[in-house]
Design a protein around this motif. Structure first.
Motif: not given
Length: 194
Positions: A124-126, A130-132, A142-143, A183-186
């Motif tokens: 989602s972060a990547e 990319q979208l922006h 990732r790093e 989102v991650q907690a859910l």
């Protein structure tokens, strides 16, 4: 015993950054222990996770000398520490390798973590960047966690949740209007109750 793991994105932070937590828990009859761990990029994520597990092992072996019950440990952490706490609370191999029976963990309280499902947060972060049309982050997830997708799965608490594993009860705390941690907690909550 409250075993507290500090945050700081795995690259900063210290066990002394606990504010009022020790007093609050001690006033309620707990023994409070905060741990440090070596930080990225000076060690690998495996070594960092191993540091936390070994620290839990030390607490289990030594806490009776400080008035704590080694068979009643609550693992807690904030942000990066929440990811580490959730791993300890779901992957019994970590505790057991450190000499801690998984049954000694009586609860897990991850606070405002965003990496319980690492492949999802990376994707989602990547995609967002990319979208922006933004450049990649210099030291993003990732790093920090590497490029091995199998390791991403291994470092994700959601991966280790299976029926009849003796996983302790979880209280997942997060900031509701923070999109990544909520989102991650859910997601973690849904896996734990399924």
């Amino acid at each position: 015993v409250v075993f507290w793991i500090h945050g700081g994105g795995w690259v900063t932070g210290d066990k002394t950054q606990v504010a009022e937590k020790p007093r609050m828990f001690m006033d309620r009859g707990f023994v409070f222990v905060a741990t440090n761990y070596r930080l990225l990029p000076h060690v690998t994520m495996d070594e960092l996770i191993g540091d936390v597990a070994r620290s839990l092992g030390w607490v289990h072996r030594n806490i009776t000398r400080h008035g704590g019950d080694p068979d009643r440990i609550f693992v807690m952490g904030h942000s990066a520490g929440a990811q580490l706490a959730a791993l300890l609370g779901t992957d019994r191999r970590l505790a057991e390798a450190a000499g801690v029976p998984f049954s000694a963990l009586k609860g897990c309280v991850p606070v405002d973590g965003d990496t319980y499902d690492l492949p999802a947060i990376i994707a989602s972060a990547e995609l967002r960047l990319q979208l922006h049309k933004l450049p990649p982050r210099k030291f993003g997830h990732r790093e920090k966690f590497g490029n091995d997708p199998l390791k991403h799965i291994e470092y994700s608490a959601v991966t280790h949740v299976k029926p009849d594993q003796g996983i302790p009860p979880f209280l997942i705390l997060y900031v509701r209007n923070h999109p990544y941690t909520s989102v991650q907690a859910l997601r973690l909550g849904a896996v734990l109750v399924s």
